[in-house]
Scaffold this active site. Sequence first.
Site, short mmCIF file in Angstrom:
data_model
loop_
_atom_site.label_atom_id
_atom_site.label_comp_id
_atom_site.label_asym_id
_atom_site.label_seq_id
_atom_site.Cartn_x
_atom_site.Cartn_y
_atom_site.Cartn_z
N CYS A 282 0.83 -1.20 0.00
CA CYS A 282 0.00 0.00 0.00
C CYS A 282 0.87 1.26 0.00
O CYS A 282 1.61 1.49 -0.95
CB CYS A 282 -0.99 -0.03 1.16
SG CYS A 282 -2.33 1.16 1.00
N GLU B 246 -2.62 -8.97 3.44
CA GLU B 246 -3.01 -9.52 4.74
C GLU B 246 -4.53 -9.51 4.94
O GLU B 246 -5.04 -10.18 5.84
CB GLU B 246 -2.33 -8.75 5.88
CG GLU B 246 -2.90 -7.39 6.21
CD GLU B 246 -2.51 -6.27 5.25
OE1 GLU B 246 -2.86 -5.11 5.54
OE2 GLU B 246 -1.85 -6.55 4.23
N HIS C 103 -3.88 -4.83 -0.02
CA HIS C 103 -3.48 -5.35 1.29
C HIS C 103 -3.53 -6.87 1.26
O HIS C 103 -4.61 -7.46 1.46
CB HIS C 103 -4.43 -4.81 2.37
CG HIS C 103 -4.27 -3.36 2.65
ND1 HIS C 103 -3.39 -2.88 3.60
CD2 HIS C 103 -4.85 -2.27 2.09
CE1 HIS C 103 -3.44 -1.56 3.62
NE2 HIS C 103 -4.32 -1.17 2.72
#
Length: 216
Positions: free
Chosen positions: A83, A196, A194
Amino acid sequence: MNTVAVVDYGMGNLRSVVKALEHEAPSGTRVLLTEDAATIGEAERVVFPGQGAARDCMAALTARGLDRVLKGVALDRPFLGICMGMQVLVDYSEENGGTDCLGVLGGRVRFFGEDLRGPDDGLRLKIPHMGWNQVHQETDHPLWRGIAQDSRFYFVHSYYLEAGDPALVAASTDYGIRFTSAIARENIFAIQCHPEKSAAPGLTLLRNFMRWDGKE
């Protein structure tokens, strides 16, 4: 022991990144959330996540002396930007009236605009670009291993990266325009979304990074 430094520059909750990396790490790997320049400099791998505004990010990095160490570690070991950690790797961002960035890779960060519209229906698209979208792999990179073409990842951003060299583009995504959603060069890989928060494809990318030797 293999160590992975997750760069903490005081902006945002990075615990989800750490937990995801720990989940995907090979046995014997230590994941360290740290703002200590020496610890980052000694780690075998570096993950540079981020959120917020480019100017605030650069100010926080500079205040901690992390701008210098990031430029150093980006030269010689597996390095993952996420990001904002992708955007500030390039030369310049339009955000906050213009912000000079790290200049590790060539490129600029641009605003999507106030009147971004869908190419099919002409309807105005919301900014920030938030939610799930397809990531089209433009290169055959080790971090894409096991991830289907056009898999969906989770995005939250109002600015997009324009690579200075087309050879840097590792993936692209459509949102009113086609923008660069991942870049790669040698030991550096960086992605706008992202991982994750991106379910199985994101965790696969993190797993690949934890086993990557830094070669394309």
